[in-house]
Scaffold this active site. Sequence first.
Site, PDB file in Angstrom:
ATOM      1  N   GLU A 172      -4.444   7.487  -4.832  1.00  0.00           N
ATOM      2  CA  GLU A 172      -4.850   6.463  -6.023  1.00  0.00           C
ATOM      3  C   GLU A 172      -5.956   6.793  -7.094  1.00  0.00           C
ATOM      4  O   GLU A 172      -6.866   6.991  -6.557  1.00  0.00           O
ATOM      5  CB  GLU A 172      -4.571   5.098  -6.208  1.00  0.00           C
ATOM      6  CG  GLU A 172      -3.960   4.273  -5.812  1.00  0.00           C
ATOM      7  CD  GLU A 172      -3.360   3.044  -5.696  1.00  0.00           C
ATOM      8  OE1 GLU A 172      -4.844   2.320  -6.358  1.00  0.00           O
ATOM      9  OE2 GLU A 172      -2.687   2.610  -4.709  1.00  0.00           O
ATOM     10  N   ARG A 174       0.604  -0.832   0.162  1.00  0.00           N
ATOM     11  CA  ARG A 174       0.083  -0.286   0.141  1.00  0.00           C
ATOM     12  C   ARG A 174       0.638   1.522   0.154  1.00  0.00           C
ATOM     13  O   ARG A 174       1.650   0.994   0.640  1.00  0.00           O
ATOM     14  CB  ARG A 174      -0.672  -0.205   1.325  1.00  0.00           C
ATOM     15  CG  ARG A 174      -2.000  -1.050   1.348  1.00  0.00           C
ATOM     16  CD  ARG A 174      -3.426  -0.206   0.090  1.00  0.00           C
ATOM     17  NE  ARG A 174      -4.415  -1.408  -0.093  1.00  0.00           N
ATOM     18  CZ  ARG A 174      -3.921  -2.758  -0.958  1.00  0.00           C
ATOM     19  NH1 ARG A 174      -3.094  -2.965  -1.628  1.00  0.00           N
ATOM     20  NH2 ARG A 174      -5.128  -3.617  -0.561  1.00  0.00           N
ATOM     21  N   HIS A 202      -1.475   0.228  -9.417  1.00  0.00           N
ATOM     22  CA  HIS A 202      -2.375  -0.982  -9.051  1.00  0.00           C
ATOM     23  C   HIS A 202      -2.587  -1.946  -9.318  1.00  0.00           C
ATOM     24  O   HIS A 202      -3.620  -2.790  -9.627  1.00  0.00           O
ATOM     25  CB  HIS A 202      -3.509  -0.259  -8.014  1.00  0.00           C
ATOM     26  CG  HIS A 202      -4.393  -0.929  -7.347  1.00  0.00           C
ATOM     27  ND1 HIS A 202      -3.924  -0.329  -5.708  1.00  0.00           N
ATOM     28  CD2 HIS A 202      -3.604  -2.283  -6.576  1.00  0.00           C
ATOM     29  CE1 HIS A 202      -4.426  -1.214  -4.721  1.00  0.00           C
ATOM     30  NE2 HIS A 202      -3.978  -2.257  -4.944  1.00  0.00           N
TER      31      HIS A 202
HETATM   32  N1  LIG Z   1      -0.532  -4.455  -5.455  1.00  0.00           N
HETATM   33  C1  LIG Z   1      -1.818  -5.257  -4.968  1.00  0.00           C
HETATM   34  O1  LIG Z   1      -2.625  -5.335  -5.884  1.00  0.00           O
HETATM   35  C2  LIG Z   1      -2.233  -6.113  -3.935  1.00  0.00           C
HETATM   36  C3  LIG Z   1      -1.550  -6.038  -2.713  1.00  0.00           C
HETATM   37  N2  LIG Z   1      -2.081  -6.122  -1.066  1.00  0.00           N
HETATM   38  C4  LIG Z   1      -1.301  -5.855  -0.267  1.00  0.00           C
HETATM   39  O2  LIG Z   1      -0.390  -7.186   0.336  1.00  0.00           O
HETATM   40  C5  LIG Z   1       0.198  -6.885   1.233  1.00  0.00           C
HETATM   41  C6  LIG Z   1       0.013  -7.705   2.593  1.00  0.00           C
HETATM   42  O3  LIG Z   1      -0.651  -9.113   1.713  1.00  0.00           O
HETATM   43  P1  LIG Z   1      -0.639 -10.651   1.922  1.00  0.00           P
HETATM   44  O4  LIG Z   1       0.378 -10.982   1.945  1.00  0.00           O
HETATM   45  O5  LIG Z   1      -2.237 -11.079   1.552  1.00  0.00           O
HETATM   46  O6  LIG Z   1      -1.046 -10.631   3.925  1.00  0.00           O
HETATM   47  P2  LIG Z   1      -0.737 -10.951   4.867  1.00  0.00           P
HETATM   48  O7  LIG Z   1      -1.344 -10.675   6.087  1.00  0.00           O
HETATM   49  O8  LIG Z   1      -0.735 -12.679   4.333  1.00  0.00           O
HETATM   50  O9  LIG Z   1       0.770 -10.564   5.121  1.00  0.00           O
HETATM   51  C7  LIG Z   1       0.924  -9.935   6.068  1.00  0.00           C
HETATM   52  C8  LIG Z   1       2.482  -9.843   6.706  1.00  0.00           C
HETATM   53  O10 LIG Z   1       2.703  -8.298   7.501  1.00  0.00           O
HETATM   54  C9  LIG Z   1       3.320  -8.705   8.845  1.00  0.00           C
HETATM   55  N3  LIG Z   1       2.634  -7.694   9.352  1.00  0.00           N
HETATM   56  C10 LIG Z   1       2.405  -6.711  10.087  1.00  0.00           C
HETATM   57  N4  LIG Z   1       2.800  -5.420  10.058  1.00  0.00           N
HETATM   58  C11 LIG Z   1       3.807  -5.644   9.911  1.00  0.00           C
HETATM   59  C12 LIG Z   1       5.321  -4.997   9.811  1.00  0.00           C
HETATM   60  N5  LIG Z   1       4.980  -3.231  11.207  1.00  0.00           N
HETATM   61  N6  LIG Z   1       6.528  -5.151   9.543  1.00  0.00           N
HETATM   62  C13 LIG Z   1       6.285  -5.671   8.703  1.00  0.00           C
HETATM   63  N7  LIG Z   1       5.476  -7.225   9.072  1.00  0.00           N
HETATM   64  C14 LIG Z   1       3.833  -6.889   8.893  1.00  0.00           C
HETATM   65  C15 LIG Z   1       2.246  -9.383   8.946  1.00  0.00           C
HETATM   66  O11 LIG Z   1       2.466 -10.044  10.307  1.00  0.00           O
HETATM   67  C16 LIG Z   1       2.065 -10.263   7.912  1.00  0.00           C
HETATM   68  O12 LIG Z   1       2.391 -11.257   8.000  1.00  0.00           O
HETATM   69  C17 LIG Z   1      -2.209  -6.508   2.142  1.00  0.00           C
HETATM   70  O13 LIG Z   1      -2.435  -5.845   3.185  1.00  0.00           O
HETATM   71  C18 LIG Z   1      -2.323  -5.925   0.815  1.00  0.00           C
HETATM   72  O14 LIG Z   1      -2.187  -4.427   1.299  1.00  0.00           O
HETATM   73  C19 LIG Z   1      -2.515  -7.397  -1.643  1.00  0.00           C
HETATM   74  C20 LIG Z   1      -2.795  -8.219  -3.042  1.00  0.00           C
HETATM   75  C21 LIG Z   1      -2.815  -7.088  -4.339  1.00  0.00           C
HETATM   76  O1  LIG Z   2      -6.563  -7.324  -2.872  1.00  0.00           O
HETATM   77  C1  LIG Z   2      -5.948  -6.205  -2.861  1.00  0.00           C
HETATM   78  O2  LIG Z   2      -5.298  -6.045  -1.109  1.00  0.00           O
HETATM   79  C2  LIG Z   2      -5.578  -5.298  -3.565  1.00  0.00           C
HETATM   80  O3  LIG Z   2      -4.750  -4.681  -3.067  1.00  0.00           O
HETATM   81  C3  LIG Z   2      -6.370  -5.528  -5.056  1.00  0.00           C
HETATM   82  O4  LIG Z   2      -6.803  -4.118  -5.029  1.00  0.00           O
HETATM   83  P1  LIG Z   2      -7.748  -4.062  -6.220  1.00  0.00           P
HETATM   84  O5  LIG Z   2      -9.155  -5.294  -5.878  1.00  0.00           O
HETATM   85  O6  LIG Z   2      -7.256  -5.022  -7.709  1.00  0.00           O
HETATM   86  O7  LIG Z   2      -8.430  -2.787  -6.387  1.00  0.00           O
END
Ligand SMILES: NC(=O)C1=CN([C@@H]2O[C@H](COP(=O)(O)OP(=O)(O)OC[C@H]3O[C@@H](n4cnc5c(N)ncnc54)[C@H](O)[C@@H]3O)[C@@H](O)[C@H]2O)C=CC1
Ligand SMILES: O=C(O)C(=O)COP(=O)(O)O
Length: 594
Positions: free
Chosen positions: A347, A318, A366
């Site tokens: 965004e 993010r 994104h």
């Molecule tokens: N660009 C995109 O389209 C996408 C972005 N995302 C973003 O990626 C992030 C991570 O997704 P996932 O891996 O599925 O989530 P997840 O919950 O599996 O992993 C997040 C990790 O971050 C850790 N964490 C929490 N606070 C922290 C800190 N202060 N320092 C270091 N680590 C910390 C948690 O312990 C957890 O292991 C989501 O929150 C979302 O914002 C996810 C999917 C798509």
């Molecule tokens: O799943 C997430 O956290 C994402 O960042 C993906 O976002 P979107 O559903 O593609 O707008």
Amino acid sequence: MASASSANHILLSPPPSLPSLLPPPSTAKFPHISFPPRNYLSPSSLIRSQPHLPCFITNAAALNTAQSPNIVSLSKTTDPDHTTNTSKPTILVSEKLGEGGLDLLRSFADVECLYGMSPEQLCKEISRFDALIVRSGTKVSREVFQAANGRLKVVGRAGVGIDNVDLQAATELGCLVVNAPTANTIAAAEHAIALLASMARNVAQSDASVKSGKWQRTKYIGVSLVGKTLAIMGFGKVGSEVARRAKGLGMHVISHDPYAPADRARAIGVDLVSFDDAISTADFISLHMPLTPTTSKVFNDDTFAKMKKGARIINVARGGVIDEDALVRALESGVVSQAALDVFSEEPPPSDSKLLQLENVTLTPHLGASTKEAQLAPYVLLAEKLGRLAVQLVAGGDGIKAVKVVYRSARDPDDLDTRLLRAMIIKGIIEPISDSFVNLVNADFTAKQKGLRISEERVVVDSSPENPIDSIQVLISNTESKFASAESEHGNVSIEGRVKYGIPHLTRVGSYSVDVSLEGNLILCRQVDQPGMIGQVGNILGEQNYNVSFMSVGRTVKRTKAIMAIGVDEEPDKNTLKKIGEVSAIEEFVFLKL
Ligand SMILES: NC(=O)C1=CN([C@@H]2O[C@H](COP(=O)(O)OP(=O)(O)OC[C@H]3O[C@@H](n4cnc5c(N)ncnc54)[C@H](O)[C@@H]3O)[C@@H](O)[C@H]2O)C=CC1
Ligand SMILES: O=C(O)C(=O)COP(=O)(O)O
């Protein structure tokens, strides 16, 4: 894991040993449901594209139904003034979802898609809806919950990050918030790797340069990845998948995550280190933590100053975890030599954002979750089709008492959340033989009511860990098959399927291997394995103008018995099927509707 605090709230805390999307402990009071990490079978894709079920129902399955009054009440809709009752719930979809998903929502709800609304418009519209489905582009603020006037019961986030939803306001105003945390994990991880590699080799910059007529080979000399240290900040679902891939590229991978279990990291060959150690030793830093009050602007002037000079940053998490002004300063001073960003604090970023002007920054809009695969749920479809197929193979169908499902996967069985698959198998089995409408909420309950026992086994196999599941086998015991060849050596009706190229395939019937995509209708024949069989059956179908979409022959031993699987677009009439049965070498056959 789940607890209910009041009539209107569903309160969930993360499983004690698992990291949640939210920082413990304060968020335990939020009505947000998260699934175990590394569960690749979540329904995210359902809500995005082909949902057999919408996401909020799915998440409710994590709960005891008695603890989910919001979900239960969703089926009975009252207008804000409580003057009229309508039979269908109303759903507002504020960002683009796949048509298949919308169709399914429409099958039980009145769905309105209003894309690109301003915050004011959203506040104006929201009180007409029981549910709101968003992606990352809609801010579901306190004002939205207030404007809902008590009607909004659930916000479904079709994706992972729920930072765009005011969870505190949702809690206070009694609205459930659910997300779909896994289907875009691989997509996001792959995008991080794409940015890592393209940044290291200046792909975006040199592409623009060549297209503008230049040929600047010296200017765009890159850096190699092998042997470099990559720090993964946030070792959750996405972070750990990035780690696996980076190891494959020969990188030395370290990670910082205050909540990640060290043994999980060790299993992938990653050392968990402190925040400062991570950022001060890494050549590349990839961000994968959620945006929370704790992580907001955690990358700032102070932390950039601690980085190894010339570090490179990738952000697919993010935008808000970085102080973007500080990043610009770090990029200009050379403290950070390059950045590749998929996400921004605003965004799209404002047109005067300096990030748009710096050549050492690579930007994508994104796109982390935006792959075709992340929008599909082929395993869910496979599960349902296998259930549907298995029940049709049972003589007398409705006498089924026990079903065993075997999931084969290269992944740790603990990482495999099979709730959705199990529900879809139950749906596939029950719906063809009863009037019940089965979904994730009622699947286990309906199975129990029908006296159907479902047992599951997870088997680790040596296959690609890229695939969440290698195969799913459905076994129905204590029953006779109307197609004896579908019975395994242990007397169970047994079929097995896989997802190949994103499409569900039937790969085994009884002890015969086959290979047919699970689409349309299927004729299974067992015959003497001899030349000319395909032609004979093909001719019978062709004469009646039935189009054959595929054929596959499987056998155990050459020139003894074989199974022929024939896909047909339409259901052949009785006479045609009779003619197939009369082919002398055909010992048995069955027609199955997929
Ligand atoms: N660009 C995109 O389209 C996408 C972005 N995302 C973003 O990626 C992030 C991570 O997704 P996932 O891996 O599925 O989530 P997840 O919950 O599996 O992993 C997040 C990790 O971050 C850790 N964490 C929490 N606070 C922290 C800190 N202060 N320092 C270091 N680590 C910390 C948690 O312990 C957890 O292991 C989501 O929150 C979302 O914002 C996810 C999917 C798509
Ligand atoms: O799943 C997430 O956290 C994402 O960042 C993906 O976002 P979107 O559903 O593609 O707008």
